[in-house]
Design an enzyme around this catalytic site. Structure first.
Site, mmCIF file in Angstrom:
data_model
loop_
_atom_site.group_PDB
_atom_site.id
_atom_site.type_symbol
_atom_site.label_atom_id
_atom_site.label_comp_id
_atom_site.label_asym_id
_atom_site.label_seq_id
_atom_site.Cartn_x
_atom_site.Cartn_y
_atom_site.Cartn_z
ATOM 1 N N ASP A 12 1.097 4.263 -2.730
ATOM 2 C CA ASP A 12 0.779 5.659 -2.711
ATOM 3 C C ASP A 12 1.821 6.490 -3.032
ATOM 4 O OD1 ASP A 12 -1.614 4.674 -1.727
ATOM 5 O OD2 ASP A 12 -1.003 4.788 0.209
ATOM 6 N N GLU A 22 0.752 -1.271 0.050
ATOM 7 C CA GLU A 22 -0.009 0.126 -0.040
ATOM 8 C C GLU A 22 0.809 1.423 -0.180
ATOM 9 O OE1 GLU A 22 -3.489 0.312 0.183
ATOM 10 O OE2 GLU A 22 -2.680 2.326 -0.538
ATOM 11 N N SER A 61 -7.174 2.296 -3.886
ATOM 12 C CA SER A 61 -5.805 2.670 -3.239
ATOM 13 C C SER A 61 -4.951 3.433 -4.279
ATOM 14 C CB SER A 61 -5.022 1.507 -2.869
ATOM 15 O OG SER A 61 -5.497 0.891 -1.617
#
Ligand SMILES: *[C@@H]1O[C@H](CO)[C@@H](O)[C@H](O)[C@H]1NC(C)=O
Ligand SMILES: *[C@@H]1O[C@H](CO)[C@@H](O)[C@H](O)[C@H]1NC(C)=O
Ligand SMILES: *[C@@H]1O[C@H](CO)[C@@H](O)[C@H](O)[C@H]1NC(C)=O
Ligand SMILES: *[C@@H]1O[C@H](CO)[C@@H](O)[C@H](O)[C@H]1NC(C)=O
Length: 692
Positions: free
Chosen positions: A330, A326, A609
């Site tokens: 990002d 994740e 995400s």
């Protein structure tokens, strides 16, 4: 998407106004049960000694005017038609507006003084929502007609014991002014060795932490990664011919019509992008591997976010089993869009709570505590401060190797950035509704202060994850006896955040073709991957969304029976969605095939995400341009976007299947799959530069 599922913990409930039958006859007071536990505290089996000093806190009843007006206040600063548009509030003004009324404070204080708690012993919390004082157990038991119990069997246990009661009483005229009192039905963690009344205010406030009786387990997962296409390995990393296979930063620029910033350009130190992570950590070498391949002339090796560590949150890390997916996504999405602007990383929690085998934890409360100290003790909807499902600090448990955090809960230690991107969430049924409403109030307060908060909508269409995603420990699919009622995701369902769904470039299409809602029907561990969307069961349609949703029902009425007001349990018509719930999402951005390096190798990631930090980064760019012409942060953007939908590329193709259906469909205008659409950067910029 990092989707941490939390099972709802049994919550204490507010008892009705039943009058106590067996009060000591000497008591002249008109006492009523204020709170009683549904099931008595099993673990708390020992009666507390009368001379133990308790850190008493009285959560004062919320200001009803604030509760009734707060939506209007937000509308005033965020509706482009309003005179006060853009006039964001200061943190002090928020405290003043939301604090309990003087009548409440005075009435409760007077009652305490009359019952032997001297005025000098009583302090008022920073957010003015609480009265606090130390009292011996004996004093508190008399005051509240209650009995306190604890769980410490040994001298050692007593240093960090849990203390609570099963019910307590208040006079009728006080009940109206008090939300609840701790320790009480809600227990506190404290040191039983402290027995005198000589402690400073700081010590006192450090003593009280919320209930430690968490019984929940959390598991996390993310979209399964896809292999990097072998025939793409040697190809020009930034070719626009293959954006349907690998969405490089160059593809993102072409898709949304903007250029990478010049890395030599000066940037405002006040305009930093905020990114939230929990239980997932970046590795620098992986970021460098990504920069080197895709943006070497823009982002230098070693570029990394500024860590704002919350309650022991760490980053970067090397070599932990579940690192990176994740966080790496990002940062790899955001840096190419904003660099040389910087990123602040809000990293919550420690490995113990976040690890797959660890204890359960709520999401976001510890983060909100850290960026707004007044949230730590904020009372609303019968919830005050953190609850049973949140982590408690210092960490009591956890293997020593995980280095449990030994500090206290952090309150108000960091400032929120102008824009915050959050790619985490659970489902509305996973947490108590009151818990979610209280959290949503906090997003409203941040929005009033000019903070723009973006949430990923989730990756599971109209349903939840399927059985087995979390090692068979939980089932998060769909609701109802027939297991077919749609499950809205959260905290993105709060109407005061901007909720971002996902699109993709379909195979053999280019960046010049319209995108479609993301859809992968592959047999993935989490089931279908489609953009989470639908209608909240907790929050009703906010004012700015009314016309858009009405139009959607006219243009593309979904082919399913529905219910109203979130009452799916009572739907006798087989309704599967809430007809008058807040619509999810607000906007969308590409969420598929993004290249990310992990442990030195590239693979393709994605999910909403990816969409949330992408959209957030563009907003940060826009704020930078506004600062150059003497303007400021954007705050809550939804009213502006719904009033000017042409600044987004309307997505009209695609669906979000789940719960055994094809879900909702994209349609002209807003829809519960891709919202108003994807960013058209030049138009967004023009609009926001023109606004005050
Ligand atoms: C940046 O880091 C990558 C990955 O370690 C490496 O391959 C590359 O040579 C580095 N670039 C520079 C300019 O040092
Ligand atoms: C894309 O094009 C390739 C080569 O022409 C073809 O084999 C493939 O079936 C196409 N895919 C789709 C989804 O149209
Ligand atoms: C829904 O049903 C439950 C029990 O069947 C009842 O207690 C509740 O009041 C009902 N709610 C509404 C809004 O009808
Ligand atoms: C995936 O979508 C199909 C098509 O609607 C549906 O039948 C199936 O139930 C979905 N799978 C899951 C796990 O929701």
């Amino acid at each position: 998407m990092r989707w941490l599922s939390v099972v709802q913990a049994a919550a204490a409930f507010l008892a009705g106004a039943d009058i106590v039958a067996a009060l000591p006859s000497s008591s002249p007071r008109d006492l009523h049960v204020h709170e009683r536990r549904e099931v008595s505290h099993q673990r708390l089996h020992r009666r507390l000694d009368g001379d133990v000093v308790l850190p008493m806190r009285i959560g004062l009843r919320q200001n009803e005017n604030a509760a009734a007006q707060s939506e209007l206040w937000l509308r005033e600063v965020s509706d482009p038609k309003s005179e006060n548009f853009g006039k964001h509030w200061s943190a002090d003004k928020i405290v003043e507006a939301f604090k309990p009324t003087d009548e409440t404070v005075d009435t409760v204080r007077k009652w305490l003084v009359e019952n032997g708690i001297a005025k000098e012993r009583i302090t008022h919390s920073d957010n003015k929502g609480w009265l606090a004082f130390d009292a011996t157990a004996k004093e508190a038991e008399t005051l509240l007609q209650t009995e306190y119990y604890h769980d410490a069997d040994t001298h050692h246990d007593a240093k960090r014991a849990t203390v609570g009661s099963n019910a307590y009483h208040l006079p009728g005229h006080i009940r109206a002014h008090v939300d609840y009192i701790t320790p009480g039905v809600k227990s506190v963690s404290m040191n039983l060795h402290k027995r005198r009344l000589r402690r400073s205010t700081e010590e006192r406030s450090e003593d009280a932490t919320s209930d430690a009786s968490a019984t929940t387990k959390s598991r996390n997962s993310r979209r399964s990664r896809k292999a990097f296409p072998p025939d793409m390995v040697g190809k020009d990393a930034n070719s626009l011919d293959t954006c349907d296979q690998v969405l490089s930063p160059a593809c993102v620029q072409a898709l949304y019509n903007f250029k990478a910033p010049n890395p030599q350009d000066p940037v405002s130190p006040k305009n930093v992008l905020g990114i939230f992570e929990e239980g997932d950590y970046y590795e620098q070498l992986d970021l460098d591997t990504f920069y080197h391949k895709y943006v070497s002339s823009q982002v230098p090796n070693g570029t990394h976010p500024k860590l704002e560590s919350i309650d022991g949150g760490v980053a970067p890390v090397d070599n932990i089993a579940d690192d990176g997916g994740e966080s790496l996504l990002d940062f790899c999405v955001a840096y190419p869009i904003i660099y040389p602007q910087e990123i602040t990383l809000y990293q919550t929690d420690d490995e113990y709570y976040a690890a797959d085998g660890g204890g359960g934890s709520g999401l976001f409360n510890t983060f909100l505590d850290a960026i707004d100290g007044s949230y730590c003790t904020y009372s609303a909807y019968g919830e005050t401060g953190n609850s049973d499902i949140d982590p408690t600090y210092p960490d009591k448990e956890g293997p020593a190797a995980d280095n449990p955090y030994q500090g206290q809960l952090m309150c108000g230690v960091y400032k929120p950035t102008n824009v915050i991107s959050i790619s985490y969430g659970v489902y509305e049924q996973d947490q108590p509704y009151a818990y979610q409403r209280r959290q949503c109030d906090e997003y409203l307060k941040l929005a009033l202060q000019g903070v723009t908060i973006l949430f990923a909508s989730g990756d599971t269409g109209v349903g939840g994850y399927t059985y087995g995603t979390f090692g068979n420990s939980g089932y998060y699919g769909c609701l109802g006896e027939k297991d077919n009622v749609f499950t809205p995701s959260q905290a993105c369902s709060c109407p005061w955040v901007t909720n971002v769904g996902a699109t993709e470039i379909f195979p053999n299409k280019t960046v010049s073709d319209p995108e479609q809602a993301v859809l992968e029907m592959a047999d993935r561990p989490n089931g279908n991957y489609s953009s989470s969307g639908g209608f909240s069961n907790i929050f009703s349609i906010p004012w700015y969304q009314l016309a858009a949703i009405e139009l959607y029902y006219l243009v593309d009425n979904p082919p399913y029976p529905y219910y109203h007001n979130g009452h799916w349990q009572n739907a006798t018509n087989g309704g599967v969605y809430n007809r008058n719930g807040r619509g999810i999402p607000d906007v969308a951005a590409n969420g598929d095939n993004y290249p990310v390096a992990q442990d030195g190798r590239f693979y393709l990631s994605g999910g909403t995400s990816q969409s949330a930090p992408l959209f957030a980064s563009l907003l940060n760019r826009i704020i930078e341009e506004r600062i150059k012409i003497g303007k400021g942060a954007l705050g809550f953007i939804n009213p502006t976007l719904y009033a000017h939908p042409y600044v987004l590329n309307d997505i009209t193709e695609g669906k979000n299947p789940g719960c055994g259906t094809w879900g909702f469909s994209c349609a002209p205008g807003w829809d519960p799959v891709t919202g108003l659409g994807t960013p058209n950067y030049p138009k967004l910029l023009e609009l926001f530069l023109a606004l005050p």
